[in-house]
Structure formats: C-alpha cells, structure tokens
Design an enzyme around this catalytic site. Structure first.
Site: not given
Ligand code: ADP
Ligand code: MG
Length: 385
Positions: A108, A196
């Site tokens: 992530y 992101e």
C-alpha cells in the site's frame, strides 16, 4: 476533483510510474477486442469514482474469451455498490481492460497532505490489498508514515525510511525509489490532495507496478490544470451538488435527515456540529453565501427539498450582508413554488430581523421559531427523532 483509475494511470505513465498495459471500453465488443490485443489473462475493471470495487464485484480476472465476455456483461451496466458508494451504488458505464499480472506481493502506498505536521506525508504498508482498512484498524503499527517538509522536498533519507519500513528486498530498491520520487513530483505538480496506490505490487519477475490508481486534485487549483478539467466525468457528479453549483451555492450532500440552510461556511459548520450534539444528523451542508439574494435562497430551499432523505429543515441565518428580510422573501418564494412537506425550524438574527419575522409570519407558512441556535437544534432533533 476526483478522476478515474484509467485517467490517474495516464498521469502515472507521464511520470514514468509503471502501470499495466490497458485501454477502456463502454461495450462488450470493445472489451473483447482490447483483450485480444493485450493477450490473456486480463483484468476487467469498473471505472467509478469509488474504491472497494474488487469486493463489490467490479473487478474480474478473465483467463479465456468466455470469461472476458462474462466479465464485460457482468460489470458494464451494473450498479456497483461498495463501501465508498453508499447504498445507492453507482452505474458502471466504462471499464478498463488491462493485462493480468502475476502478483507476488501487494503493498500500500499513498501521499497525502498532513495538516498536523504541515507536511506532505507518505503512508505505506507491506500489507496492501483489499483489506487495508482492517490493517489500519487492527495492526496500525504495520502502517508507516514519513512526513516530508514541502520546502525541502523528497530526499534520499525519506526513500530509505519508507523502503526499510516496508522491509523491501534490496533488489527492488532502485525501481521503488524512482517510483516514489516520481509520485511525489506528480503530487506537487498537480496540486493533489491524494495519490493512492493500493495495491502497488511486486511481480514474480521483481517488477514494481501500480495496479490501482487513485488521484484527487484540489479543485481550487484546477485553473492551472486544464488537462485535469478535461477529465471531468459528469456521470459521477452528485445531481443536487451539480444543480447547486449552477446557482453558485456551496452545497454538499451528506447522509443524515436534517436539511440545512445557512449563510456562511463557518456558521454552516457550527450548525452541523450543534445538530449532531443534539443527537440528529445533517442531510447537507449549504452555505448560501454572504451576498445571497432571494433567488439564491429560493434555489437552495428547492434543492434541499428535492432530497428525499430530508425530514425537517433548519434555517439558520445570521443577517449581515444577507439581510433577514431578503432571506424571508426567498423562503416564501420557494414555498410558493414547491410543496413544503416537512417541518421548518427558523432561527434568524441580525440585520432587518423584525422585517424578516414579519414576512414569514404573514406568509401563512407553518414555521417553527427558535429563540437561539441551541433551541433550534433541540427542536429539530425532537422532530426527526
Ligand atoms: P479496488 O481497490 O477498487 O477494489 P483494485 O484496482 O485495487 O480495485 O483491484 C482489486 C484487486 O484486483 C487488486 O487488489 C488485485 O488483486 C486485483 N487486480 C487488479 N488489477 C489487476 C491486474 N491488472 N492483474 C491482476 N490482478 C489485478
Ligand atoms: Mg485498490
């Protein structure tokens, strides 16, 4: 302003951040043609402005022609409901078809502004993938944060902090470091409020690739990013918000059932706070603005009333530049045009308040008067509870 995954990946390509090959389509034949060109397997991915698509059935891996067709049929035209769309979901009109990759590890990675440290912060975890929210909740120590002073910019030690934090294999460090630098540059160049990537993957071949892409750009900076303005997809607009924008009203749709009509963003936020404190939930944020005229008030009122969630309306006006009599005029005008089928609590103070009260009293509308903001909040909470 949010953009789609495929558009975010166009920006990634521009900054040399590796993404899988792919293309978009709005119909089944197009999906099949693109899959043929790319070679199997492919991932077929719904393009909506919300995450959590995988879990909602909006991302499918197809290994043969039949699976490609099935994925296209299943996703195109579906109303995709995810944690981020709300229960009403979002209609899928476009899919991204991209090369299926062999995932060894899902990381992530995001970049966000952090107001507390007044920095641009890199957030990363080696437990990326579809359950990152659970990681954040249950094992927050698995999420690392590296703040970057924007005046200094991204430096080697920031990269090392992130990479050692992720326990990254040393063979990956060169490519990962390059990606991180590029993303930081993209973030700054495009005035982003978020970049992101979840997952940022490591393939069996030790390549680092952005498999998902979410980019949010500060709307106040759009005037210097015409290429982003062109990416606007009206299909994703909230209907009421788009309608409000036409009249220069500052309106945001929320989940509760108390409609709010307030002048001034600060007062609107305070009003939402006090409603919540009284035990109710706001259905919207509406700042009609300091210089509103009766027409704007009327339009605001109409937009609030068009929301089926609204069970009561709180009008909270502190008359300054927007005088109380002008507001009252707008409310009466609106009530004359649309069916007023919910109770309305009015708290009004300031310039021409007596005249405003007289207009409302003589209008024949059944309004509930509040003496002050706390009283208004109590009354509105009693009505909707
Ligand atoms: P969302 O975050 O909205 O669920 P993602 O783009 O992250 O959507 O996709 C969900 C999952 O689907 C990913 O975690 C990944 O496991 C898989 N996936 C996505 N794109 C590909 C691809 N090109 N090849 C293989 N698997 C993929
Ligand atoms: Mg994702």
């Amino acid at each position: 302003m949010k953009i789609h995954e495929y558009q975010a990946k166009q920006l990634f390509r521009k900054y040399d951040v590796p993404v899988p090959q792919g293309d978009t389509s709005t119909d089944r034949q197009g999906v099949v043609d693109i899959a043929d060109k790319l070679g199997l397997p492919v991932a077929v991915k719904a393009q909506i402005h919300a995450g959590g698509r995988g879990k909602g059935g909006g991302v499918k891996l197809a290994r043969d022609r039949a699976e490609v067709e099935a994925a296209a049929d299943a996703i195109l035209g579906m109303t995709l409901v995810t944690k981020q769309t709300g229960p009403q979901g979002r209609l899928v009109k476009t899919v991204l078809i991209e090369k299926g990759v062999n995932i060894k590890k899902e990381l992530y990675l995001s970049i966000i502004p952090d107001r507390e440290t007044a920095s641009i912060t890199i957030v990363a975890s080696q437990d990326g993938g579809m359950d990152i929210e659970e990681v954040a909740e249950k094992s927050p120590e698995r999420i690392i944060k590296v703040p970057i002073n924007p005046l200094i910019g991204i430096q080697g030690y920031h990269l090392r902090q992130v990479m050692f934090g992720l326990e990254l294999d040393s063979v990956l460090m060169k490519s990962f470091g390059k990606i991180l630098r590029s993303l930081y540059t993209l973030f700054v160049d495009y005035d982003c409020s978020m970049v992101e990537i979840n997952p940022l993957i490591v393939t069996e071949e030790n390549e680092v690739i952005a498999l998902d892409a979410k980019v949010d750009i500060d709307s106040n900076a759009l005037y210097r990013h015409p290429d982003i303005v062109e990416m606007h997809d009206p299909n994703e607009d909230d209907e009421a918000e788009a309608e409000a924008a036409k009249y220069n009203l500052n309106y945001i749709n929320l989940d509760g059932n108390v409609g709010n009509m307030v002048n001034g963003a600060g007062l609107a936020m305070a009003t939402m706070d006090i409603i919540k404190q009284a035990g109710a939930e706001p259905a919207n944020f509406l700042d009609v603005g300091g210089g509103a005229d009766a027409e704007m008030v009327e339009n605001g009122f109409r937009i609030i009333l068009s929301d089926p969630k609204v069970k009561a309306i709180l009008v909270n006006i502190f008359g300054g530049i927007l005088r109380c009599d002008v507001l009252a005029q707008g409310v009466v005008q609106a009530a004359g045009k649309v069916q007023l089928n919910v109770p309305v609590v009015v708290r009004m103070e300031g310039t021409n308040v007596e005249e405003g009260r007289r207009i409302l009293a003589e209008s024949g509308m059944s309004l509930i008067n509040a003496t002050d903001l706390a009283d208004a909040a109590r009354k509105i909470a009693d009505i909707v509870s």
